[in-house]
Motif scaffolding. Sequence first.
Motif, PDB file in Angstrom:
ATOM      1  N   THR A 237      -2.191  -9.784   5.508  1.00 31.54           N
ATOM      2  CA  THR A 237      -2.244 -10.144   4.092  1.00 31.54           C
ATOM      3  C   THR A 237      -1.157  -9.353   3.388  1.00 31.54           C
ATOM      4  O   THR A 237      -0.599  -8.409   3.950  1.00 31.54           O
ATOM      5  N   GLY A 238      -0.885  -9.702   2.156  1.00 28.66           N
ATOM      6  CA  GLY A 238       0.150  -8.998   1.408  1.00 28.66           C
ATOM      7  C   GLY A 238      -0.327  -8.637   0.018  1.00 28.66           C
ATOM      8  O   GLY A 238      -1.317  -9.171  -0.474  1.00 28.66           O
ATOM      9  N   TYR A 239       0.404  -7.719  -0.584  1.00 28.59           N
ATOM     10  CA  TYR A 239       0.109  -7.351  -1.969  1.00 28.59           C
ATOM     11  C   TYR A 239       1.379  -6.886  -2.651  1.00 28.59           C
ATOM     12  O   TYR A 239       2.324  -6.439  -2.021  1.00 28.59           O
ATOM     13  N   SER A 240       1.369  -7.023  -3.970  1.00 29.36           N
ATOM     14  CA  SER A 240       2.532  -6.696  -4.788  1.00 29.36           C
ATOM     15  C   SER A 240       2.419  -5.281  -5.342  1.00 29.36           C
ATOM     16  O   SER A 240       1.329  -4.787  -5.611  1.00 29.36           O
ATOM     17  N   THR A 241       3.567  -4.643  -5.538  1.00 31.12           N
ATOM     18  CA  THR A 241       3.595  -3.291  -6.105  1.00 31.12           C
ATOM     19  C   THR A 241       4.327  -3.266  -7.442  1.00 31.12           C
ATOM     20  O   THR A 241       4.789  -2.210  -7.856  1.00 31.12           O
ATOM     21  N   THR A 242       4.413  -4.394  -8.099  1.00 30.00           N
ATOM     22  CA  THR A 242       5.207  -4.461  -9.330  1.00 30.00           C
ATOM     23  C   THR A 242       4.458  -3.984 -10.566  1.00 30.00           C
ATOM     24  O   THR A 242       5.055  -3.825 -11.615  1.00 30.00           O
ATOM     25  N   GLY A 243       3.163  -3.743 -10.463  1.00 31.14           N
ATOM     26  CA  GLY A 243       2.386  -3.295 -11.614  1.00 31.14           C
ATOM     27  C   GLY A 243       2.305  -1.784 -11.677  1.00 31.14           C
ATOM     28  O   GLY A 243       3.092  -1.050 -11.067  1.00 31.14           O
ATOM     29  N   SER A 244       1.327  -1.320 -12.407  1.00 41.31           N
ATOM     30  CA  SER A 244       1.097   0.114 -12.528  1.00 41.31           C
ATOM     31  C   SER A 244       0.519   0.662 -11.229  1.00 41.31           C
ATOM     32  O   SER A 244       0.199  -0.091 -10.304  1.00 41.31           O
ATOM     33  N   THR A 245       0.368   1.961 -11.150  1.00 43.64           N
ATOM     34  CA  THR A 245      -0.205   2.601  -9.966  1.00 43.64           C
ATOM     35  C   THR A 245      -1.627   2.111  -9.731  1.00 43.64           C
ATOM     36  O   THR A 245      -2.017   1.837  -8.592  1.00 43.64           O
ATOM     37  N   VAL A 246      -2.390   1.979 -10.796  1.00 49.58           N
ATOM     38  CA  VAL A 246      -3.773   1.498 -10.681  1.00 49.58           C
ATOM     39  C   VAL A 246      -3.782   0.048 -10.184  1.00 49.58           C
ATOM     40  O   VAL A 246      -4.572  -0.312  -9.307  1.00 49.58           O
ATOM     41  N   ALA A 247      -2.897  -0.780 -10.711  1.00 51.81           N
ATOM     42  CA  ALA A 247      -2.829  -2.183 -10.296  1.00 51.81           C
ATOM     43  C   ALA A 247      -2.405  -2.298  -8.830  1.00 51.81           C
ATOM     44  O   ALA A 247      -2.940  -3.127  -8.084  1.00 51.81           O
ATOM     45  N   THR A 248      -1.470  -1.468  -8.412  1.00 54.34           N
ATOM     46  CA  THR A 248      -1.023  -1.487  -7.023  1.00 54.34           C
ATOM     47  C   THR A 248      -2.150  -1.052  -6.091  1.00 54.34           C
ATOM     48  O   THR A 248      -2.371  -1.658  -5.035  1.00 54.34           O
ATOM     49  N   THR A 249      -2.887  -0.027  -6.476  1.00 52.80           N
ATOM     50  CA  THR A 249      -4.014   0.435  -5.657  1.00 52.80           C
ATOM     51  C   THR A 249      -5.082  -0.650  -5.563  1.00 52.80           C
ATOM     52  O   THR A 249      -5.631  -0.896  -4.484  1.00 52.80           O
ATOM     53  N   ALA A 250      -5.377  -1.303  -6.665  1.00 54.81           N
ATOM     54  CA  ALA A 250      -6.362  -2.389  -6.661  1.00 54.81           C
ATOM     55  C   ALA A 250      -5.881  -3.557  -5.798  1.00 54.81           C
ATOM     56  O   ALA A 250      -6.675  -4.156  -5.058  1.00 54.81           O
ATOM     57  N   ALA A 251      -4.595  -3.878  -5.866  1.00 57.90           N
ATOM     58  CA  ALA A 251      -4.044  -4.962  -5.062  1.00 57.90           C
ATOM     59  C   ALA A 251      -4.117  -4.633  -3.575  1.00 57.90           C
ATOM     60  O   ALA A 251      -4.436  -5.490  -2.749  1.00 57.90           O
TER      61      ALA A 251
END
Length: 163
Positions: free
Chosen positions: A122-136
């Motif tokens: 699976t994949g996830y994006s790191t373009t958001g905030s640190t919290v958003a990246t951790t949640a992704a």
Amino acid sequence: MWSCKRRNLLAGLASLTLVLSACGFAPAYGPGGNAASVTRNIALAAPQTRLEYLLNQQIERRLGHAPGGDYQLTTAITTSDERIAVTSTNVTRRFEIVGSADYTLTGPDGAVVTQGNVGGFTGYSTTGSTVATTAARTDAQDRLMVILADQIVTRLIAAAPAS
């Protein structure tokens, strides 16, 4: 013209049904199917990590909870994060989580019924905030465990002894 094609289709489906029933085909989840021997009959090893817990949770969702089941399922999960979208300034914008799970199903007598390895990603994006990246990342791990668990269940049902 349509009715002729429809009759041919129905005749073909009827003959396919006869051929499949003649060769011993039975639906896995139907009466007497292989799924009946493993549904609510597999005890899972106690999870030691969050990922093991998620994998077990999905397997139990599909097969049922059976702490005292006749069969024992053990799993070993491995995952790795790989950079897949890197900018010219060496900033990673997207990660891929590649995972695999080894599994072993032992019968009531302790003999190995089946074992194997399944994999997925699976994949996830790191373009958001640190919290958003951790949640992704957490969400991607959750999705990966569902993928691996579903593959394990499919293989367990295919290898299950007929009931």
